[in-house]
Scaffold this active site. Structure first.
Site, PDB file in Angstrom:
ATOM      1  CB  SER A  33      22.287  27.950  80.973  1.00 27.86           C
ATOM      2  OG  SER A  33      23.261  27.781  81.714  1.00 27.86           O
TER       3      SER A  33
HETATM    4  N1  SAH Z   1      25.429  25.062  81.426  1.00 33.07           N
HETATM    5  C1  SAH Z   1      24.880  24.515  82.553  1.00 33.07           C
HETATM    6  C2  SAH Z   1      24.803  25.786  83.746  1.00 33.07           C
HETATM    7  C3  SAH Z   1      24.651  24.858  85.087  1.00 33.07           C
HETATM    8  S1  SAH Z   1      24.870  26.421  86.193  1.00 33.07           S
HETATM    9  C4  SAH Z   1      23.601  24.099  82.455  1.00 33.07           C
HETATM   10  O1  SAH Z   1      22.796  24.497  81.225  1.00 33.07           O
HETATM   11  O2  SAH Z   1      23.049  23.085  83.050  1.00 33.07           O
HETATM   12  C5  SAH Z   1      26.363  26.756  86.409  1.00 33.07           C
HETATM   13  C6  SAH Z   1      27.471  25.390  87.008  1.00 33.07           C
HETATM   14  O3  SAH Z   1      28.590  25.940  87.223  1.00 33.07           O
HETATM   15  C7  SAH Z   1      26.720  24.769  88.497  1.00 33.07           C
HETATM   16  O4  SAH Z   1      26.600  23.106  88.013  1.00 33.07           O
HETATM   17  C8  SAH Z   1      27.928  24.945  89.436  1.00 33.07           C
HETATM   18  O5  SAH Z   1      27.920  23.704  90.331  1.00 33.07           O
HETATM   19  C9  SAH Z   1      29.125  25.234  88.485  1.00 33.07           C
HETATM   20  N2  SAH Z   1      30.296  25.790  89.018  1.00 33.07           N
HETATM   21  C10 SAH Z   1      30.197  26.785  89.665  1.00 33.07           C
HETATM   22  N3  SAH Z   1      31.661  27.215  90.209  1.00 33.07           N
HETATM   23  C11 SAH Z   1      32.319  26.123  89.426  1.00 33.07           C
HETATM   24  C12 SAH Z   1      33.530  26.228  89.365  1.00 33.07           C
HETATM   25  N4  SAH Z   1      34.730  26.962  89.961  1.00 33.07           N
HETATM   26  N5  SAH Z   1      34.221  25.001  88.642  1.00 33.07           N
HETATM   27  C13 SAH Z   1      33.381  24.190  87.939  1.00 33.07           C
HETATM   28  N6  SAH Z   1      32.154  24.333  87.863  1.00 33.07           N
HETATM   29  C14 SAH Z   1      31.282  25.239  88.682  1.00 33.07           C
END
Ligand code: SAH
Length: 185
Positions: A33
């Site tokens: 993010s």
């Molecule tokens: N805060 C994280 C953001 C990652 S992007 C960072 O800064 O690295 C969002 C993440 O949500 C991804 O890794 C994706 O795999 C996860 N995601 C999407 N749908 C999801 C779900 N239903 N349950 C858990 N994780 C999920």
């Protein structure tokens, strides 16, 4: 935020850009993010040292590390096993040890450790997942991007007297929250 080494949470080839204010690819079609929106979300959550927080969408583990510094315990759910594994390894290596990561569907929360004082969702959802509202403690706060894939509104929910109050904050854009199935990699 200055003390969390963001370069440890990005892919090798993006390390030289780790301190810019934008998202970067972390593999599996996902992104770390943008620092600005992460800071805004954490500020709105008004975390206390004694808080137990739930994070949905561990991704790189970057926000998990920040939550780890701001509250007592962090429970983080990630649907994609390879991302969960590398986030777990990075957090362990860097000494963030009040964190538990679970591979599963975060729209269901993590009932075993509920209720939570704060919930942060890092992926976009058209509707607020009901299980997350249920797992929020009375007086707790949840922040999440609500809306379709191309653009969402950041919403802050507070549970007051058993009812949920919603505050619309600002426009944002996150990768979609994928419900229902787990990617074992
Ligand atoms: N805060 C994280 C953001 C990652 S992007 C960072 O800064 O690295 C969002 C993440 O949500 C991804 O890794 C994706 O795999 C996860 N995601 C999407 N749908 C999801 C779900 N239903 N349950 C858990 N994780 C999920």
């Amino acid at each position: 935020m200055g003390s969390v080494p963001r370069h440890e949470f990005v892919l090798e080839e993006f390390r030289d850009r780790a301190y810019e204010d934008y998202p970067l690819p972390i593999g599996e079609g996902q992104t770390i993010s943008q620092p600005y929106i992460v800071a805004a979300m954490l500020e709105h959550l008004a975390l206390r040292e004694s808080d137990r927080a739930l994070e949905v969408g561990t991704g790189s583990g970057y926000v998990t590390a920040l939550l780890s510094m701001l509250c007592a315990q962090v429970f983080s759910v990630e649907r994609c096993a390879p991302l969960a594994n590398s986030a777990r390894a990075a957090l362990l290596r860097l000494g963030y040890n009040n964190v538990a990561i679970h591979v599963g569907d975060g729209t269901l929360g993590w009932s075993e450790f509920a209720p939570f004082d704060a919930i942060l969702v890092s992926a976009a959802t058209p509707e607020v997942p009901p299980a997350l509202v249920e797992q929020l403690r009375e007086g707790g706060r949840m922040i999440l991007p609500v809306g379709p894939a191309w653009s969402q509104e950041l919403q802050l929910l507070s549970k007051v007297g058993g009812r949920v109050e919603v505050r619309m904050l600002e426009g944002c854009r996150f990768v979609p929250l994928v419900g229902g199935r787990v990617d074992s990699g």
